[in-house]
Design a protein around this motif. Structure first.
Motif, short mmCIF file in Angstrom:
data_model
loop_
_atom_site.label_atom_id
_atom_site.label_comp_id
_atom_site.label_asym_id
_atom_site.label_seq_id
_atom_site.Cartn_x
_atom_site.Cartn_y
_atom_site.Cartn_z
N TRP A 127 -0.30 38.06 12.11
CA TRP A 127 -0.51 37.91 11.49
C TRP A 127 -1.02 39.26 10.78
O TRP A 127 -2.01 40.10 11.58
N ALA A 181 0.81 33.81 8.55
CA ALA A 181 0.99 34.09 10.26
C ALA A 181 2.71 33.98 9.29
O ALA A 181 3.39 33.25 9.42
N THR A 227 1.08 38.32 3.49
CA THR A 227 0.01 37.35 3.67
C THR A 227 -0.78 37.15 2.61
O THR A 227 -1.88 35.90 2.40
#
Length: 263
Positions: A162, A133, A169
């Motif tokens: 996120w 995030a 990610t």
């Protein structure tokens, strides 16, 4: 006590399991915490939210997560994530967030947002370094005066963003750390904010803010006082919090990263 590997991460089912969340919340955040009513959690679950937990073979709940629907169909707000003190340092928080990611992606939800204390290094390390995030928003004294382990200091918060399917990610979840750290470190209690900010800025953080709040409230409040203007300026000038080095006790802020890149 069973090991963390034997705990099952899953959605909680029915009031019989949801009633386990208030005592768990108080064990995590203090006896005067005000946890969500289990009936309300049942309603949240039935109207599109996520209530997940880490449950052992005896049905004992050791950690839980609450995700709320938002006005944006592709975005979930992660309201609560807590782990029983006896189960910390077992990566249960990360396992719950990974479960949340899979659950959301299966339902077309692409983004999850949540708030966390800017000075909690261990939380920031999970949110930014391990999950991937980022943060672009500082919310001063967001919840007003709080009780329990948060009592005694303004409730400043970061808002984590996120992007579940982004390359960033995926890289962080796989253990990748693509960010480059500058050699110079800014110390909020000692250094003046420079007039001209570099493209990347490493900022030192307290190793354990909750402990500092218990043992040296004056210094804890000084951390709040000195970091608020720094975070405000960084985000206003286009910086994002992009990484956390737990062993060095540092945050990495990076400028010039356009939105929509997962950062």
């Amino acid at each position: 006590m069973s090991s963390s590997a034997t705990l099952t991460i899953r959605e909680l089912g029915g009031l019989d399991e949801l009633v386990l969340t208030p005592p768990l919340a108080r064990s995590i955040w203090g006896e005067d915490d005000q946890p969500e009513d289990p009936v309300l959690l049942l309603t949240v679950q039935r109207t599109g939210g996520l209530i997940a937990g880490a449950v052992d073979e005896d049905g004992q709940l050791w950690a839980y997560l609450v995700g709320l629907p938002t006005t944006q169909a592709d975005t979930q707000h992660s309201h609560r994530l807590g782990v029983h003190p006896a189960r910390r340092h077992q990566r249960l928080g990360e396992r719950l967030k990974r479960f949340q990611r899979d659950w959301c992606l299966q339902r077309g939800i692409q983004h999850v947002r949540w708030t966390f204390d800017p000075l909690l290094l261990v939380n920031a390390h999970l949110n930014i370094h391990r999950l991937g995030a980022s943060v672009r928003t500082f919310l001063p004294n967001y919840y007003g005066q709080m009780k329990g382990i948060n009592a005694g200091a303004p409730s400043d918060r970061f808002e984590a963003e996120w992007t579940l399917g982004s390359e960033r990610t995926a890289a962080h979840l796989a253990g990748g750390t693509p960010e480059r750290w500058p050699s110079q470190v800014f110390r909020p209690l000692v250094d003046n904010i420079p007039d001209r900010l570099p493209a990347t800025l490493a900022v030192s953080m307290p190793p354990d803010f909750y402990r500092l709040l218990r043992e040296d409230r004056v210094q804890a409040l000084e951390w709040r006082r000195m970091t608020g203007p720094l975070f405000t300026r960084l985000f206003e000038q286009g910086f994002a919090l992009t990484d956390v080095n737990f062993s060095r006790e540092q945050y990495l802020f990076t400028s010039g990263i356009p939105r929509g890149t997962g950062c």
